[in-house]
Design an enzyme around this catalytic site. Structure first.
Site: not given
Length: 522
Positions: A235, A464, A492
Site C-alpha cells: 500500500s 483492490d 487490498h
C-alpha cells in the site's frame, strides 16, 4: 487507512483520503478519517529521481552508527538515530524504533517491511512475522524480517495532535458536508486540527515527508550492514519503496511493491481513483451478499448500492445509538463510512458487514461501530493503539498540497459522483485537510523510473479498493526495471492474502531472484 486489524499487519495498510472533518493490512486499511488528506502522495523534501552518490561527510555519523539490539518478545529491538532535517545534519535528531525477527535458517540477509499508512507501524508488522504472518515460512527462514516505525509514527517521535476524546469527535464528523455552512465548518475543523498538530509537533511537522522516510531507510540499510536494501512494501509502503528506488537505484536489492500508490498522480486523481476502487469493491460485496440469499440490502446489486447510500444519508440525519464505546454514543455517517470501508479490505469480513447492516437496520449501530474501530485502530473503550489517524495528514500534506477553495471540492463532488455515487462525495472532500494545513507542501507528483536498479516486482489486485489495479500497472510500466504480477481477486494487496500462486511467485523472486513471466496473472 481504514483497517482490517486481526494481527498487526496482515494486509497492507492504506488510509483512504481522509474524508474530512466537518464539525487515516495485516490489516489496516479503508477510506480515511474525517479530516482531509489524500491517503498518500508524491515525494517531498527533494526529487526522488535526483542522483545520489555515496555518503556525504555530514551524514557519515548516521551511516556509521551501529545498532544495539535487545530482546523484545519474539523479536529484537533497537533505536536508529536520524536527523530531523537532512539539510541540517548537525541539527536536531530523533530516534526511530527498529525491530527484527531473525532468520530461522540459512540467512541471506535482511528484508525490511512496511505495511503502509501513512502511519502504519513497521515494528508491529515485522513482529507479526514471528507468528507466521507477513512473509512465508521459507522467506522467514532466509531473511531477518526488519521493521521500523517511520518518523512521526507510534514509537518514533510520534505526532499526536488530539487526545482520544477529541479524535472521537473529529473522526465522527460529517464526511459529506452538503450546505455551505457545513462546508465552512469542515474547513474550520480541519484548520483547528492542523494548528493543534503544529503546536504539539513543532519543527518535526515539516519533516515527515516520504522522501525523508526513504532517506531514513537508507541509513537503516547501512546500519544493518547491507550493501543493498531488500524490501517488501504494501500500500503506502510502495510509495516509500518507489521513492527509495528513485533516490538510490543502485542500492535496490529484492524489491516487492504490493498494492501501488503511484508517485506521479495528483491528489485529485488519487482521490478519484480510490472513489472508483471502493465503489467497485462495494459492488462486489453486494453481489456476493445477494448471491448468498436473504441479503438485507435487497435482491440486486443496484438495489443494494442504493440501500447503502440511503442508509448513509439516514445516519447523517439521525445517528444510531451505540453502546460500550467510551465517549462515542452515536454511529454517525463518518463512523458508519469507516465501518463499511473496513470490510472492503478483506473479503473475509463481508459476512461481518452483512450482520452489521442487519443490526443497523434494526436500530443498533454497535456492530458497524466495531468495524469502524478496526479501521481507526481504536479500542472499544475509546483509546487508540497508534497515531495513524493523526499523522496521516502530516505526511500527506507535505507530500502533496491541496486547495483551500471550497468551490474546488463542490465541483469535484459532481465529477466523482458520476463514476462513484456511493464513495465519490466522501472522497471528493478528502483533500480539504491539506487545503487547510499550516505547512506548505514540499513535494509534488513525479514519475519515478529508478533507472539502473535491479528488477522490481510490482503486484496489483484487480478489485483492490484502496490502491486500484491500474496504479500497479502504471508504476510497473514507468519503472525502468519494473515487472508486474497481477492477482484477479478482491481485497487490498495480494502477497500472503490467500493466493498460493501469488505467494509462490513472490517467494521465488525473494529467494532466487526469479521474475514471474511477463503478463503473469494469478
Amino acid at each position: 487507512m481504514v483497517r482490517r486489524r486481526r494481527v498487526a499487519g496482515l494486509a497492507g495498510l492504506t488510509v483512504l483520503g481522509m474524508a474530512l472533518a466537518t464539525g487515516c493490512s495485516s490489516g489496516s486499511s479503508g477510506p480515511a478519517p474525517t479530516s482531509g488528506a489524500q491517503f498518500s502522495s508524491a515525494a517531498s523534501g527533494g526529487s526522488a529521481n535526483a542522483a545520489t552518490s555515496g555518503t556525504t561527510a555530514p551524514l557519515a555519523k548516521f551511516y556509521d552508527q551501529k545498532l544495539d539490539w535487545s530482546s523484545c518478545g519474539q523479536a529484537q529491538c533497537a533505536k536508529l538515530t536520524v536527523p530531523v532535517d537532512y539539510a541540517e545534519p548537525d541539527g536536531a535528531t530523533i530516534q526511530l524504533a527498529i525491530d527484527k525477527v531473525p532468520a530461522t535458517g540459512d540467512r541471506k540477509g535482511a528484508l525490511v517491511v512496511n505495511p503502509g499508512g501513512p502511519g502504519g507501524s513497521g515494528v508491529d508488522y515485522a513482529a507479526a512475522a514471528a507468528s507466521g504472518y507477513v512473509v512465508s515460512k521459507d522467506v522467514r527462514s532466509s531473511y531477518d524480517v526488519v521493521g521500523f516505525d517511520p518518523r512521526g509514527v507510534q514509537r518514533s517521535a510520534p505526532i499526536t495532535c488530539y487526545g482520544d476524546a477529541q479524535m472521537d469527535t473529529f473522526l465522527g464528523e460529517d464526511p459529506t458536508p452538503d450546505t455551505k455552512a457545513e462546508q465552512q465548518q469542515a474547513a474550520k475543523d480541519n484548520r483547528a486540527f492542523g494548528k493543534a498538530c503544529e503546536a504539539k509537533a513543532g519543527n518535526l511537522l515539516g519533516h515527515v515527508s516520504t522522501v525523508e522516510v526513504a532517506k531514513d531507510m537508507d541509513i537503516l540499510r547501512a546500519a544493518l550492514g547491507e550493501q543493498q536494501l531488500n524490501y517488501l512494501g504494501k500500500s503506502y509502503g510502495t510509495f516509500i519503496g518507489s521513492t527509495y528506488a528513485g533516490l538510490f537505484p543502485k542500492r535496490v536489492g529484492r524489491f516487492v511493491l504490493d498494492g501501488v500508490v503511484p508517485p506521479d498522480i495528483t491528489g485529485t486523481q488519487e482521490s478519484l481513483g480510490q472513489a472508483k476502487g471502493f465503489e467497485q469493491a462495494t459492488r462486489s460485496y453486494v453481489r456476493d451478499c445477494v448471491a448468498q440469499g436473504d441479503c438485507p440490502l435487497g435482491n440486486s446489486v443496484d438495489a443494494g448500492m442504493a440501500r447503502i447510500r440511503k442508509f448513509l444519508k439516514d445516519v447523517d440525519a439521525a445517528p444510531l445509538p451505540v453502546t460500550g464505546q467510551g465517549d462515542v454514543t452515536k454511529l454517525t455517517e463518518g463512523w458508519a463510512s469507516f465501518g463499511i470501508a473496513d470490510a472492503m479490505y478483506d473479503k473475509g469480513s463481508w459476512p461481518t458487514l452483512t450482520d452489521a447492516f442487519q443490526a443497523a437496520f434494526n436500530g443498533s449501530g454497535d456492530k458497524l461501530m466495531a468495524l469502524a474501530d478496526q479501521y481507526a485502530d481504536r479500542n472499544s473503550d475509546g483509546t487508540y493503539n497508534g497515531n495513524i489517524m493523526q499523522v496521516i495528514n502530516a505526511v500527506n500534506c507535505l507530500d502533496r498540497g491541496s486547495s483551500p477553495n471550497l468551490a474546488t471540492y463542490r465541483k469535484d463532488v459532481k465529477t466523482f459522483s458520476k463514476v462513484a455515487p456511493t464513495w465519490g462525495p466522501m472522497l471528493a472532500w478528502g483533500g480539504l485537510g491539506c487545503g487547510e494545513w499550516p505547512i506548505k507542501a514540499t513535494g509534488k507528483p513525479e514519475k519515478i523510473t529508478a533507472a539502473g536498479s535491479g528488477p522490481i516486482l510490482v503486484l496489483g489486485t484487480t478489485r483492490d479498493p484502496a490502491t486500484p489495479y491500474q496504479w500497479s500497472v502504471r508504476l510497473a510500466k514507468e519503472l525502468q526495471n519494473g515487472h508486474l504480477l497481477s492477482y484477479d481477486g478482491d481485497g487490498h494487496t495480494a502477497y500472503m492474502m490467500g493466493s498460493s500462486c501469488v505467494d509462490s511467485a513472490v517467494d521465488a523472486y525473494l529467494l532466487k531472484g526469479t521474475i514471474p513471466a511477463n503478463g503473469k496473472t494469478c
